[in-house]
Design a protein around this motif. Sequence first.
Motif, PDB file in Angstrom:
ATOM      1  N   ALA A  63     -77.707  -5.929 -18.970  1.00 32.51           N
ATOM      2  CA  ALA A  63     -78.337  -5.551 -20.237  1.00 32.51           C
ATOM      3  C   ALA A  63     -79.680  -4.869 -20.005  1.00 32.51           C
ATOM      4  CB  ALA A  63     -78.524  -6.790 -21.110  1.00 32.51           C
ATOM      5  N   VAL A  64     -79.946  -3.856 -20.817  1.00 30.66           N
ATOM      6  CA  VAL A  64     -81.262  -3.218 -20.792  1.00 30.66           C
ATOM      7  C   VAL A  64     -82.260  -4.038 -21.598  1.00 30.66           C
ATOM      8  CG1 VAL A  64     -80.361  -0.888 -20.430  1.00 30.66           C
ATOM      9  CG2 VAL A  64     -80.770  -1.693 -22.761  1.00 30.66           C
ATOM     10  N   ARG A  65     -81.744  -4.899 -22.479  1.00 32.81           N
ATOM     11  CA  ARG A  65     -82.593  -5.771 -23.283  1.00 32.81           C
ATOM     12  C   ARG A  65     -81.773  -6.956 -23.763  1.00 32.81           C
ATOM     13  NH1 ARG A  65     -86.077  -4.451 -28.728  1.00 32.81           N
ATOM     14  NH2 ARG A  65     -87.126  -6.470 -28.762  1.00 32.81           N
ATOM     15  N   VAL A  66     -82.437  -8.104 -23.859  1.00 36.07           N
ATOM     16  CA  VAL A  66     -81.834  -9.308 -24.433  1.00 36.07           C
ATOM     17  C   VAL A  66     -82.656  -9.677 -25.667  1.00 36.07           C
ATOM     18  CG1 VAL A  66     -81.265 -11.741 -24.077  1.00 36.07           C
ATOM     19  CG2 VAL A  66     -81.041 -10.105 -22.179  1.00 36.07           C
ATOM     20  N   ILE A  67     -81.979  -9.836 -26.788  1.00 34.39           N
ATOM     21  CA  ILE A  67     -82.634 -10.223 -28.037  1.00 34.39           C
ATOM     22  C   ILE A  67     -82.042 -11.565 -28.441  1.00 34.39           C
ATOM     23  CG2 ILE A  67     -83.013  -9.625 -30.455  1.00 34.39           C
ATOM     24  CD1 ILE A  67     -82.692  -6.661 -29.582  1.00 34.39           C
ATOM     25  N   ALA A  68     -82.887 -12.584 -28.499  1.00 30.35           N
ATOM     26  CA  ALA A  68     -82.401 -13.935 -28.784  1.00 30.35           C
ATOM     27  C   ALA A  68     -83.327 -14.634 -29.772  1.00 30.35           C
ATOM     28  CB  ALA A  68     -82.326 -14.745 -27.494  1.00 30.35           C
ATOM     29  N   GLY A  69     -82.709 -15.406 -30.656  1.00 31.99           N
ATOM     30  CA  GLY A  69     -83.464 -16.248 -31.552  1.00 31.99           C
ATOM     31  C   GLY A  69     -83.964 -15.578 -32.817  1.00 31.99           C
ATOM     32  N   HIS A  70     -83.415 -14.444 -33.178  1.00 28.21           N
ATOM     33  CA  HIS A  70     -83.841 -13.730 -34.380  1.00 28.21           C
ATOM     34  C   HIS A  70     -82.761 -13.740 -35.464  1.00 28.21           C
ATOM     35  CE1 HIS A  70     -87.539 -12.204 -32.586  1.00 28.21           C
ATOM     36  NE2 HIS A  70     -86.830 -12.060 -31.482  1.00 28.21           N
ATOM     37  N   GLY A  71     -81.758 -14.576 -35.317  1.00 27.22           N
ATOM     38  CA  GLY A  71     -80.675 -14.633 -36.290  1.00 27.22           C
ATOM     39  C   GLY A  71     -79.959 -13.293 -36.377  1.00 27.22           C
ATOM     40  N   VAL A  72     -79.410 -13.006 -37.541  1.00 28.27           N
ATOM     41  CA  VAL A  72     -78.659 -11.758 -37.698  1.00 28.27           C
ATOM     42  C   VAL A  72     -79.561 -10.532 -37.591  1.00 28.27           C
ATOM     43  CG1 VAL A  72     -76.787 -12.802 -39.015  1.00 28.27           C
ATOM     44  CG2 VAL A  72     -78.737 -11.841 -40.223  1.00 28.27           C
ATOM     45  N   ASP A  73     -80.863 -10.703 -37.759  1.00 29.79           N
ATOM     46  CA  ASP A  73     -81.805  -9.596 -37.606  1.00 29.79           C
ATOM     47  C   ASP A  73     -81.788  -9.054 -36.177  1.00 29.79           C
ATOM     48  OD1 ASP A  73     -83.647  -7.925 -38.980  1.00 29.79           O
ATOM     49  OD2 ASP A  73     -85.318  -8.963 -38.008  1.00 29.79           O
ATOM     50  N   GLY A  74     -81.323  -9.859 -35.239  1.00 28.44           N
ATOM     51  CA  GLY A  74     -81.219  -9.413 -33.845  1.00 28.44           C
ATOM     52  C   GLY A  74     -80.295  -8.221 -33.682  1.00 28.44           C
ATOM     53  N   TYR A  75     -79.272  -8.138 -34.501  1.00 25.75           N
ATOM     54  CA  TYR A  75     -78.368  -6.987 -34.431  1.00 25.75           C
ATOM     55  C   TYR A  75     -79.082  -5.702 -34.855  1.00 25.75           C
ATOM     56  CZ  TYR A  75     -74.641 -10.394 -33.877  1.00 25.75           C
ATOM     57  OH  TYR A  75     -73.848 -11.417 -33.425  1.00 25.75           O
ATOM     58  N   ARG A  76     -79.898  -5.784 -35.906  1.00 24.52           N
ATOM     59  CA  ARG A  76     -80.681  -4.624 -36.335  1.00 24.52           C
ATOM     60  C   ARG A  76     -81.657  -4.211 -35.237  1.00 24.52           C
ATOM     61  NH1 ARG A  76     -85.559  -4.104 -37.585  1.00 24.52           N
ATOM     62  NH2 ARG A  76     -85.869  -6.312 -37.948  1.00 24.52           N
ATOM     63  N   MET A  77     -82.304  -5.207 -34.637  1.00 24.33           N
ATOM     64  CA  MET A  77     -83.250  -4.928 -33.560  1.00 24.33           C
ATOM     65  C   MET A  77     -82.548  -4.240 -32.387  1.00 24.33           C
ATOM     66  SD  MET A  77     -85.264  -8.565 -33.817  1.00 24.33           S
ATOM     67  CE  MET A  77     -86.367  -8.299 -32.437  1.00 24.33           C
ATOM     68  N   ALA A  78     -81.346  -4.685 -32.084  1.00 21.94           N
ATOM     69  CA  ALA A  78     -80.582  -4.083 -30.983  1.00 21.94           C
ATOM     70  C   ALA A  78     -80.240  -2.634 -31.284  1.00 21.94           C
ATOM     71  CB  ALA A  78     -79.314  -4.888 -30.730  1.00 21.94           C
ATOM     72  N   LEU A  79     -79.789  -2.371 -32.520  1.00 21.38           N
ATOM     73  CA  LEU A  79     -79.460  -1.001 -32.898  1.00 21.38           C
ATOM     74  C   LEU A  79     -80.704  -0.117 -32.892  1.00 21.38           C
ATOM     75  CD1 LEU A  79     -76.896  -1.713 -35.737  1.00 21.38           C
ATOM     76  CD2 LEU A  79     -76.415  -0.814 -33.437  1.00 21.38           C
ATOM     77  N   GLU A  80     -81.829  -0.643 -33.338  1.00 20.23           N
ATOM     78  CA  GLU A  80     -83.076   0.123 -33.303  1.00 20.23           C
ATOM     79  C   GLU A  80     -83.474   0.447 -31.871  1.00 20.23           C
ATOM     80  OE1 GLU A  80     -85.818  -2.298 -35.517  1.00 20.23           O
ATOM     81  OE2 GLU A  80     -85.166  -1.457 -37.440  1.00 20.23           O
ATOM     82  N   HIS A  81     -83.281  -0.522 -30.979  1.00 19.39           N
ATOM     83  CA  HIS A  81     -83.599  -0.279 -29.563  1.00 19.39           C
ATOM     84  C   HIS A  81     -82.731   0.850 -28.998  1.00 19.39           C
ATOM     85  CE1 HIS A  81     -84.894  -1.146 -25.477  1.00 19.39           C
ATOM     86  NE2 HIS A  81     -83.623  -1.016 -25.135  1.00 19.39           N
ATOM     87  N   LEU A  82     -81.455   0.819 -29.292  1.00 19.08           N
ATOM     88  CA  LEU A  82     -80.565   1.860 -28.807  1.00 19.08           C
ATOM     89  C   LEU A  82     -80.882   3.219 -29.436  1.00 19.08           C
ATOM     90  CD1 LEU A  82     -77.170  -0.060 -28.718  1.00 19.08           C
ATOM     91  CD2 LEU A  82     -78.591   0.621 -26.760  1.00 19.08           C
ATOM     92  N   ALA A  83     -81.221   3.213 -30.719  1.00 20.20           N
ATOM     93  CA  ALA A  83     -81.536   4.475 -31.410  1.00 20.20           C
ATOM     94  C   ALA A  83     -82.824   5.100 -30.867  1.00 20.20           C
ATOM     95  CB  ALA A  83     -81.669   4.231 -32.911  1.00 20.20           C
ATOM     96  N   ALA A  84     -83.733   4.256 -30.412  1.00 25.25           N
ATOM     97  CA  ALA A  84     -85.009   4.759 -29.872  1.00 25.25           C
ATOM     98  C   ALA A  84     -84.804   5.417 -28.509  1.00 25.25           C
ATOM     99  CB  ALA A  84     -86.026   3.627 -29.774  1.00 25.25           C
ATOM    100  N   GLY A  85     -83.657   5.112 -27.906  1.00 26.81           N
ATOM    101  CA  GLY A  85     -83.254   5.758 -26.669  1.00 26.81           C
ATOM    102  C   GLY A  85     -83.984   5.355 -25.475  1.00 26.81           C
TER     103      GLY A  85
END
Length: 85
Positions: A63-85
């Motif tokens: 993984a380039v990043r691990v997002i844990a403990g943010h509930g379903v908001d973690g999915y949004r954070m993951a997509l934002e990370h990928l979109a930021a490139g």
Amino acid sequence: DWLNDAADEEIPVVLNAAAWTHYSYAIFDACAQLVAPLVEVHLSDPAQRPEEFRHHSVVSPHAVRVIAGHGVDGYRMALEHLAAG
């Protein structure tokens, strides 16, 4: 199969492997073949769980990043990370 397809098509992946996170070497192997970025997501934080085996992830090495403990908001954070490139 969809991880294999993502590898073939070089598609970024957001993955919550749930219980497979801790022991599935099939998931480990599938993630190893990915070319595009992989972001690992957990609704809770496995490191805060009392069971020691939950503190290890077979996904994290890929993984380039691990997002844990943010509930379903973690999915949004993951997509934002990928979109930021």
